[in-house]
Design a protein around this motif. Structure first.
Motif, PDB file in Angstrom:
ATOM      1  N   TRP A  16       0.838  -1.197   0.000  1.00 19.54           N
ATOM      2  CA  TRP A  16       0.000   0.000   0.000  1.00 19.54           C
ATOM      3  C   TRP A  16       0.875   1.250   0.000  1.00 19.54           C
ATOM      4  O   TRP A  16       1.994   1.253   0.513  1.00 19.54           O
ATOM      5  CB  TRP A  16      -0.916   0.020   1.219  1.00 19.54           C
ATOM      6  CG  TRP A  16      -1.896  -1.124   1.258  1.00 19.54           C
ATOM      7  CD1 TRP A  16      -2.199  -1.992   0.244  1.00 19.54           C
ATOM      8  CD2 TRP A  16      -2.672  -1.546   2.385  1.00 19.54           C
ATOM      9  NE1 TRP A  16      -3.116  -2.913   0.655  1.00 19.54           N
ATOM     10  CE2 TRP A  16      -3.437  -2.667   1.970  1.00 19.54           C
ATOM     11  CE3 TRP A  16      -2.810  -1.096   3.701  1.00 19.54           C
ATOM     12  CZ2 TRP A  16      -4.325  -3.337   2.819  1.00 19.54           C
ATOM     13  CZ3 TRP A  16      -3.687  -1.740   4.545  1.00 19.54           C
ATOM     14  CH2 TRP A  16      -4.440  -2.844   4.110  1.00 19.54           C
ATOM     15  N   THR A  38      -9.718   0.266  -0.203  1.00 23.07           N
ATOM     16  CA  THR A  38     -10.366  -1.041  -0.271  1.00 23.07           C
ATOM     17  C   THR A  38     -11.082  -1.349   1.043  1.00 23.07           C
ATOM     18  O   THR A  38     -10.880  -0.668   2.059  1.00 23.07           O
ATOM     19  CB  THR A  38      -9.342  -2.139  -0.542  1.00 23.07           C
ATOM     20  OG1 THR A  38      -8.457  -2.230   0.594  1.00 23.07           O
ATOM     21  CG2 THR A  38      -8.531  -1.832  -1.792  1.00 23.07           C
ATOM     22  N   LYS A  39     -11.890  -2.410   1.027  1.00 20.69           N
ATOM     23  CA  LYS A  39     -12.588  -2.812   2.254  1.00 20.69           C
ATOM     24  C   LYS A  39     -11.598  -3.178   3.359  1.00 20.69           C
ATOM     25  O   LYS A  39     -11.819  -2.850   4.533  1.00 20.69           O
ATOM     26  CB  LYS A  39     -13.518  -3.986   1.970  1.00 20.69           C
ATOM     27  CG  LYS A  39     -14.789  -3.603   1.225  1.00 20.69           C
ATOM     28  CD  LYS A  39     -15.719  -4.783   1.051  1.00 20.69           C
ATOM     29  CE  LYS A  39     -17.042  -4.335   0.411  1.00 20.69           C
ATOM     30  NZ  LYS A  39     -17.974  -5.467   0.204  1.00 20.69           N
ATOM     31  N   PHE A  42     -19.552   1.303  -1.717  1.00 20.12           N
ATOM     32  CA  PHE A  42     -18.468   0.629  -2.421  1.00 20.12           C
ATOM     33  C   PHE A  42     -18.863   0.326  -3.864  1.00 20.12           C
ATOM     34  O   PHE A  42     -20.037   0.053  -4.153  1.00 20.12           O
ATOM     35  CB  PHE A  42     -18.111  -0.691  -1.736  1.00 20.12           C
ATOM     36  CG  PHE A  42     -17.466  -0.542  -0.389  1.00 20.12           C
ATOM     37  CD1 PHE A  42     -16.088  -0.386  -0.270  1.00 20.12           C
ATOM     38  CD2 PHE A  42     -18.236  -0.556   0.769  1.00 20.12           C
ATOM     39  CE1 PHE A  42     -15.496  -0.257   0.978  1.00 20.12           C
ATOM     40  CE2 PHE A  42     -17.650  -0.430   2.023  1.00 20.12           C
ATOM     41  CZ  PHE A  42     -16.274  -0.281   2.118  1.00 20.12           C
ATOM     42  N   ASP A  96     -15.867  -3.401  -4.302  1.00 25.01           N
ATOM     43  CA  ASP A  96     -15.082  -3.473  -3.066  1.00 25.01           C
ATOM     44  C   ASP A  96     -14.084  -2.334  -2.895  1.00 25.01           C
ATOM     45  O   ASP A  96     -13.154  -2.419  -2.093  1.00 25.01           O
ATOM     46  CB  ASP A  96     -14.354  -4.815  -2.951  1.00 25.01           C
ATOM     47  CG  ASP A  96     -15.307  -5.986  -2.746  1.00 25.01           C
ATOM     48  OD1 ASP A  96     -16.463  -5.739  -2.352  1.00 25.01           O
ATOM     49  OD2 ASP A  96     -14.898  -7.137  -2.968  1.00 25.01           O
ATOM     50  N   VAL A  97     -14.285  -1.255  -3.633  1.00 22.86           N
ATOM     51  CA  VAL A  97     -13.467  -0.053  -3.484  1.00 22.86           C
ATOM     52  C   VAL A  97     -14.374   1.103  -3.114  1.00 22.86           C
ATOM     53  O   VAL A  97     -15.491   1.233  -3.649  1.00 22.86           O
ATOM     54  CB  VAL A  97     -12.708   0.263  -4.794  1.00 22.86           C
ATOM     55  CG1 VAL A  97     -11.977   1.600  -4.690  1.00 22.86           C
ATOM     56  CG2 VAL A  97     -11.726  -0.855  -5.120  1.00 22.86           C
ATOM     57  N   GLN A 141      -8.670  -1.948   3.863  1.00 22.75           N
ATOM     58  CA  GLN A 141      -8.107  -0.699   4.383  1.00 22.75           C
ATOM     59  C   GLN A 141      -9.110   0.033   5.264  1.00 22.75           C
ATOM     60  O   GLN A 141      -8.737   0.607   6.287  1.00 22.75           O
ATOM     61  CB  GLN A 141      -7.648   0.160   3.206  1.00 22.75           C
ATOM     62  CG  GLN A 141      -6.468  -0.426   2.456  1.00 22.75           C
ATOM     63  CD  GLN A 141      -6.262   0.161   1.066  1.00 22.75           C
ATOM     64  OE1 GLN A 141      -7.054   0.982   0.600  1.00 22.75           O
ATOM     65  NE2 GLN A 141      -5.209  -0.268   0.382  1.00 22.75           N
TER      66      GLN A 141
END
Length: 307
Positions: free
Chosen positions: A244, A262-263, A292, A295-296, A265
């Motif tokens: 990351w 992201t999920k 989301f 998933d972002v 994170q």
């Protein structure tokens, strides 16, 4: 014969209490090496009595000598086994008997023997769990895996260690998420959901990181496909393994969530949501809603403006 009759009487009384009298069956287990044991697989396995929170020690464990079990399950707290005589001791499960506890619901009578005194005990599960016990094998494996090792907690602060003889309450120990700490001790804690305490050294201070090593003696509805300790820590340096950016870690360390994260994170930054909606594409927190896309994070909204 007397012990069998006591067991039969106890199980029948529970069946009658729930308005159902049917066949009672028991499923034995050959102490398989499986990490995650469902209650019906406990036979032959050893469990260790956890410490209890200070406010529950006087009442003792909600487990009973076999000949006093009927009184105990009827609510007589005076026949609970005492805390001081059992904390830290090991028991071996000798028999598990299921019984109906309501519509489409099954619980278990768990018979066990204290390893050193041979005392015969029985406990009753609630949602498949008996409070105050940890699988002994979990404690052993946790020591083997973590003691003396560097780990990377997923929290911004840990509970400080109580110092015997001190009048001070332990203070929270702040720590950057995913930063390295050394495990200096491992022992049984006082909460059945996270029964194992990893004692870690943080800048010369000792702190506690509670974990569950396996899903054994945790309600099956809580089980996931990952090992439960992974919710609490990384076993390798995440700044090296996850790739990351510095900006993402900056946001996580400061408790921020922004589009593009992201999920995984978001979970590190804000923890688990209060609830999720729309097939897990919307996460609701106390006053925020995250939308989301694949998933972002797409958008972050203030919940109060939408009510």
């Amino acid at each position: 014969m007397k012990l069998f009759n006591l067991r039969l009487l106890l199980v029948l009384s529970l069946l009658i209490a729930f308005g159902t009298v049917g066949s009672v069956w028991a499923e034995s287990s050959n102490a398989t090496p499986s990490v995650n044991l469902k209650t019906e697989q406990w036979t032959g396995h050893s469990f260790t009595f956890l410490a209890l929170p200070a406010d529950k020690q006087a009442a003792g464990y909600e487990i009973f000598a076999v000949d006093q079990a009927t009184q105990g399950f009827e609510g007589d707290q005076s026949v609970r086994i005492p805390y001081a005589q059992h904390v830290g001791k090991q028991v071996t499960v000798s028999e598990v008997i299921p019984y109906p506890a309501g519509p489409n619901q099954q619980e278990f009578m768990v018979y066990m023997t204290v390893n050193d005194t041979r005392e015969k005990l029985v406990g009753r599960t609630m949602r498949g769990q008996i409070e105050g016990l940890v699988l002994t094998d979990d404690l052993t494996k946790a020591k083997q895996q973590f003691l003396g090792k560097t780990i990377y907690p997923k929290f911004r602060e840990l509970t400080g260690m109580y110092i015997p003889g001190s009048n001070k309450n332990p203070m929270a120990v702040p720590i950057p998420i995913g930063s390295p700490v050394t495990v200096v001790d491992v022992f049984a804690g006082n909460q059945s959901q996270e029964p194992i305490w990893l004692v870690v050294s943080v800048n010369g201070e000792k702190a506690i990181l509670p974990i569950a090593y396996s899903w054994t003696n945790i309600p099956v509805t809580s089980w996931t496909g990952t090992q439960p300790w992974q919710d609490a820590l990384f076993s390798e340096d995440p700044r090296q393994t996850l790739g990351w950016s510095h900006n993402v870690w900056y946001q996580i360390e400061n408790g921020n969530v922004e589009p593009g994260m992201t999920k995984g994170q978001v979970l590190l930054s804000w923890g688990k949501p209060v609830r999720s909606e729309a097939d897990d594409s919307i996460w609701i927190y106390a006053n925020k809603k995250i939308n989301f896309s694949s998933d972002v994070v797409d958008t972050v909204e203030d919940v109060s403006t939408n009510q």
